[in-house]
Design a protein around this motif. Structure first.
Motif, PDB file in Angstrom:
ATOM      1  N   LYS A   1       8.657 -35.240 -72.300  1.00 35.42           N
ATOM      2  CA  LYS A   1       9.538 -35.680 -73.385  1.00 35.42           C
ATOM      3  C   LYS A   1      10.461 -34.538 -73.836  1.00 35.42           C
ATOM      4  O   LYS A   1      11.656 -34.740 -74.041  1.00 35.42           O
ATOM      5  CB  LYS A   1       8.707 -36.207 -74.546  1.00 35.42           C
ATOM      6  N   THR A   2       9.890 -33.342 -73.956  1.00 33.73           N
ATOM      7  CA  THR A   2      10.676 -32.187 -74.385  1.00 33.73           C
ATOM      8  C   THR A   2      11.796 -31.884 -73.391  1.00 33.73           C
ATOM      9  O   THR A   2      12.954 -31.694 -73.783  1.00 33.73           O
ATOM     10  CB  THR A   2       9.761 -30.957 -74.543  1.00 33.73           C
ATOM     11  N   TRP A   3      11.442 -31.818 -72.125  1.00 39.06           N
ATOM     12  CA  TRP A   3      12.438 -31.519 -71.093  1.00 39.06           C
ATOM     13  C   TRP A   3      13.492 -32.609 -71.001  1.00 39.06           C
ATOM     14  O   TRP A   3      14.674 -32.335 -70.788  1.00 39.06           O
ATOM     15  CB  TRP A   3      11.755 -31.336 -69.729  1.00 39.06           C
ATOM     16  N   CYS A   4      13.081 -33.850 -71.155  1.00 35.73           N
ATOM     17  CA  CYS A   4      14.034 -34.947 -71.059  1.00 35.73           C
ATOM     18  C   CYS A   4      15.073 -34.867 -72.175  1.00 35.73           C
ATOM     19  O   CYS A   4      16.275 -34.999 -71.925  1.00 35.73           O
ATOM     20  CB  CYS A   4      13.301 -36.282 -71.089  1.00 35.73           C
ATOM     21  N   VAL A   5      14.619 -34.652 -73.395  1.00 32.95           N
ATOM     22  CA  VAL A   5      15.557 -34.533 -74.512  1.00 32.95           C
ATOM     23  C   VAL A   5      16.506 -33.356 -74.293  1.00 32.95           C
ATOM     24  O   VAL A   5      17.717 -33.475 -74.505  1.00 32.95           O
ATOM     25  CB  VAL A   5      14.797 -34.377 -75.853  1.00 32.95           C
ATOM     26  N   SER A   6      15.968 -32.246 -73.823  1.00 33.65           N
ATOM     27  CA  SER A   6      16.805 -31.060 -73.577  1.00 33.65           C
ATOM     28  C   SER A   6      17.862 -31.329 -72.516  1.00 33.65           C
ATOM     29  O   SER A   6      19.037 -30.990 -72.699  1.00 33.65           O
ATOM     30  CB  SER A   6      15.933 -29.885 -73.138  1.00 33.65           C
ATOM     31  N   LEU A   7      17.457 -31.941 -71.403  1.00 33.01           N
ATOM     32  CA  LEU A   7      18.408 -32.212 -70.324  1.00 33.01           C
ATOM     33  C   LEU A   7      19.462 -33.243 -70.714  1.00 33.01           C
ATOM     34  O   LEU A   7      20.651 -33.060 -70.438  1.00 33.01           O
ATOM     35  CB  LEU A   7      17.666 -32.682 -69.069  1.00 33.01           C
ATOM     36  N   VAL A   8      19.030 -34.304 -71.359  1.00 33.45           N
ATOM     37  CA  VAL A   8      19.982 -35.346 -71.771  1.00 33.45           C
ATOM     38  C   VAL A   8      20.975 -34.772 -72.782  1.00 33.45           C
ATOM     39  O   VAL A   8      22.180 -35.020 -72.680  1.00 33.45           O
ATOM     40  CB  VAL A   8      19.242 -36.584 -72.324  1.00 33.45           C
ATOM     41  N   SER A   9      20.482 -33.985 -73.718  1.00 30.94           N
ATOM     42  CA  SER A   9      21.375 -33.361 -74.702  1.00 30.94           C
ATOM     43  C   SER A   9      22.373 -32.442 -74.020  1.00 30.94           C
ATOM     44  O   SER A   9      23.567 -32.472 -74.331  1.00 30.94           O
ATOM     45  CB  SER A   9      20.565 -32.562 -75.724  1.00 30.94           C
ATOM     46  N   ALA A  10      21.887 -31.624 -73.096  1.00 32.23           N
ATOM     47  CA  ALA A  10      22.780 -30.693 -72.390  1.00 32.23           C
ATOM     48  C   ALA A  10      23.828 -31.451 -71.580  1.00 32.23           C
ATOM     49  O   ALA A  10      25.011 -31.075 -71.579  1.00 32.23           O
ATOM     50  CB  ALA A  10      21.962 -29.782 -71.479  1.00 32.23           C
TER      51      ALA A  10
ATOM     52  N   ILE B   1      16.408 -39.462 -67.566  1.00 34.81           N
ATOM     53  CA  ILE B   1      15.625 -40.373 -68.404  1.00 34.81           C
ATOM     54  C   ILE B   1      14.688 -41.200 -67.530  1.00 34.81           C
ATOM     55  O   ILE B   1      13.494 -41.318 -67.818  1.00 34.81           O
ATOM     56  CB  ILE B   1      16.539 -41.275 -69.254  1.00 34.81           C
ATOM     57  N   VAL B   2      15.200 -41.756 -66.456  1.00 35.25           N
ATOM     58  CA  VAL B   2      14.374 -42.581 -65.571  1.00 35.25           C
ATOM     59  C   VAL B   2      13.291 -41.737 -64.897  1.00 35.25           C
ATOM     60  O   VAL B   2      12.121 -42.134 -64.844  1.00 35.25           O
ATOM     61  CB  VAL B   2      15.249 -43.300 -64.514  1.00 35.25           C
ATOM     62  N   LEU B   3      13.679 -40.565 -64.402  1.00 36.85           N
ATOM     63  CA  LEU B   3      12.704 -39.721 -63.709  1.00 36.85           C
ATOM     64  C   LEU B   3      11.591 -39.241 -64.634  1.00 36.85           C
ATOM     65  O   LEU B   3      10.402 -39.291 -64.288  1.00 36.85           O
ATOM     66  CB  LEU B   3      13.409 -38.527 -63.064  1.00 36.85           C
ATOM     67  N   PHE B   4      11.951 -38.801 -65.826  1.00 38.82           N
ATOM     68  CA  PHE B   4      10.925 -38.348 -66.761  1.00 38.82           C
ATOM     69  C   PHE B   4      10.108 -39.518 -67.312  1.00 38.82           C
ATOM     70  O   PHE B   4       8.929 -39.344 -67.627  1.00 38.82           O
ATOM     71  CB  PHE B   4      11.538 -37.522 -67.898  1.00 38.82           C
ATOM     72  N   PHE B   5      10.703 -40.676 -67.428  1.00 35.79           N
ATOM     73  CA  PHE B   5       9.960 -41.872 -67.831  1.00 35.79           C
ATOM     74  C   PHE B   5       8.843 -42.153 -66.831  1.00 35.79           C
ATOM     75  O   PHE B   5       7.690 -42.397 -67.206  1.00 35.79           O
ATOM     76  CB  PHE B   5      10.916 -43.066 -67.937  1.00 35.79           C
ATOM     77  N   LEU B   6       9.164 -42.113 -65.539  1.00 36.25           N
ATOM     78  CA  LEU B   6       8.163 -42.354 -64.509  1.00 36.25           C
ATOM     79  C   LEU B   6       7.095 -41.259 -64.500  1.00 36.25           C
ATOM     80  O   LEU B   6       5.892 -41.541 -64.400  1.00 36.25           O
ATOM     81  CB  LEU B   6       8.829 -42.466 -63.137  1.00 36.25           C
ATOM     82  N   LEU B   7       7.529 -40.020 -64.620  1.00 33.76           N
ATOM     83  CA  LEU B   7       6.587 -38.906 -64.618  1.00 33.76           C
ATOM     84  C   LEU B   7       5.677 -38.946 -65.843  1.00 33.76           C
ATOM     85  O   LEU B   7       4.457 -38.748 -65.737  1.00 33.76           O
ATOM     86  CB  LEU B   7       7.358 -37.589 -64.564  1.00 33.76           C
ATOM     87  N   ASP B   8       6.238 -39.237 -66.996  1.00 36.38           N
ATOM     88  CA  ASP B   8       5.459 -39.341 -68.222  1.00 36.38           C
ATOM     89  C   ASP B   8       4.451 -40.480 -68.118  1.00 36.38           C
ATOM     90  O   ASP B   8       3.285 -40.345 -68.507  1.00 36.38           O
ATOM     91  CB  ASP B   8       6.406 -39.563 -69.410  1.00 36.38           C
TER      92      ASP B   8
ATOM     93  N   THR C   1      20.718 -43.893 -77.035  1.00 39.33           N
ATOM     94  CA  THR C   1      21.515 -42.742 -77.449  1.00 39.33           C
ATOM     95  C   THR C   1      22.640 -42.468 -76.461  1.00 39.33           C
ATOM     96  O   THR C   1      23.781 -42.185 -76.865  1.00 39.33           O
ATOM     97  CB  THR C   1      20.617 -41.491 -77.590  1.00 39.33           C
ATOM     98  N   VAL C   2      22.335 -42.555 -75.181  1.00 40.18           N
ATOM     99  CA  VAL C   2      23.371 -42.342 -74.156  1.00 40.18           C
ATOM    100  C   VAL C   2      24.441 -43.427 -74.261  1.00 40.18           C
ATOM    101  O   VAL C   2      25.642 -43.137 -74.186  1.00 40.18           O
ATOM    102  CB  VAL C   2      22.744 -42.315 -72.742  1.00 40.18           C
ATOM    103  N   ILE C   3      24.027 -44.675 -74.467  1.00 35.70           N
ATOM    104  CA  ILE C   3      24.991 -45.777 -74.588  1.00 35.70           C
ATOM    105  C   ILE C   3      25.876 -45.582 -75.815  1.00 35.70           C
ATOM    106  O   ILE C   3      27.103 -45.719 -75.744  1.00 35.70           O
ATOM    107  CB  ILE C   3      24.255 -47.135 -74.630  1.00 35.70           C
ATOM    108  N   ILE C   4      25.263 -45.233 -76.928  1.00 43.11           N
ATOM    109  CA  ILE C   4      26.033 -44.990 -78.157  1.00 43.11           C
ATOM    110  C   ILE C   4      26.983 -43.808 -77.964  1.00 43.11           C
ATOM    111  O   ILE C   4      28.161 -43.872 -78.355  1.00 43.11           O
ATOM    112  CB  ILE C   4      25.091 -44.759 -79.361  1.00 43.11           C
ATOM    113  N   ALA C   5      26.469 -42.750 -77.347  1.00 42.86           N
ATOM    114  CA  ALA C   5      27.328 -41.581 -77.110  1.00 42.86           C
ATOM    115  C   ALA C   5      28.511 -41.944 -76.209  1.00 42.86           C
ATOM    116  O   ALA C   5      29.641 -41.515 -76.453  1.00 42.86           O
ATOM    117  CB  ALA C   5      26.512 -40.444 -76.474  1.00 42.86           C
TER     118      ALA C   5
END
Length: 156
Positions: free
Chosen positions: A45-54, A75-82, A147-151
């Motif tokens: 979750k931490t890495w996903c938020v960091s990567l998506v934000s970046a 998002i998809v990759l970390f969702f599966l991994l999580d 968040t990505v859609i809104i952004a």
């Protein structure tokens, strides 16, 4: 060809007690694995938020709003991994709980110590599917997708 003519008989597994050092070691191993799986899930979750934000910051800086969809890949990759880590955590908790239940009923023998076989019927696809429906997984990643859609449509 033995000199004495005697064959060694396999010893019968002996019962273990809850205060046995080997039982405590086995339970500690299982607890360590469960803790690592939970930590890995949190790190996803931490890495996903960091990567998506970046990704969104770089896209905003370059003024390329159509590239916002790239943020869906992590998002998809970390969702599966999580989901995988959560499923593994659940499996090891099941192993732990079953062992403790057998221990309390006096059914544990030395052959059951340090065995980490997955529960019967465990399938990676079923594991991912059931874990992905967990309240600790899908709302988090769904929020990131929104968040990505809104952004993409309102901010960029």
């Amino acid at each position: 060809m033995s000199n004495s003519g005697q064959q060694s008989q396999p010893s019968q597994p002996s019962k273990v007690t809850p205060d046995s050092n080997s039982v405590q070691s086995y339970l500690n191993i299982l607890q360590g694995i469960i803790t690592r799986m939970a930590t890995n899930s949190a790190n996803c979750k931490t890495w996903c938020v960091s990567l998506v934000s970046a990704i969104l910051v770089v896209i905003a800086d370059k003024n390329k709003p159509n590239y916002a969809w790239i943020a869906l890949i992590p998002i998809v990759l970390f969702f599966l991994l999580d989901s995988y880590y959560l499923g593994q955590e659940r499996n090891f908790r099941e192993i732990y709980n079953n062992f403790v239940k057998e221990l309390h009923s006096g059914e544990v023998v030395t052959d059951k110590l340090f065995v980490l076989k997955p529960p019967k019927g465990m399938n990676v696809v079923n594991l991912l599917f059931s874990s992905s429906l967990s309240f600790s997984v899908y709302p988090f990643y769904l929020t990131l997708v929104l968040t990505v859609i809104i952004a993409r449509f309102l901010i960029l």
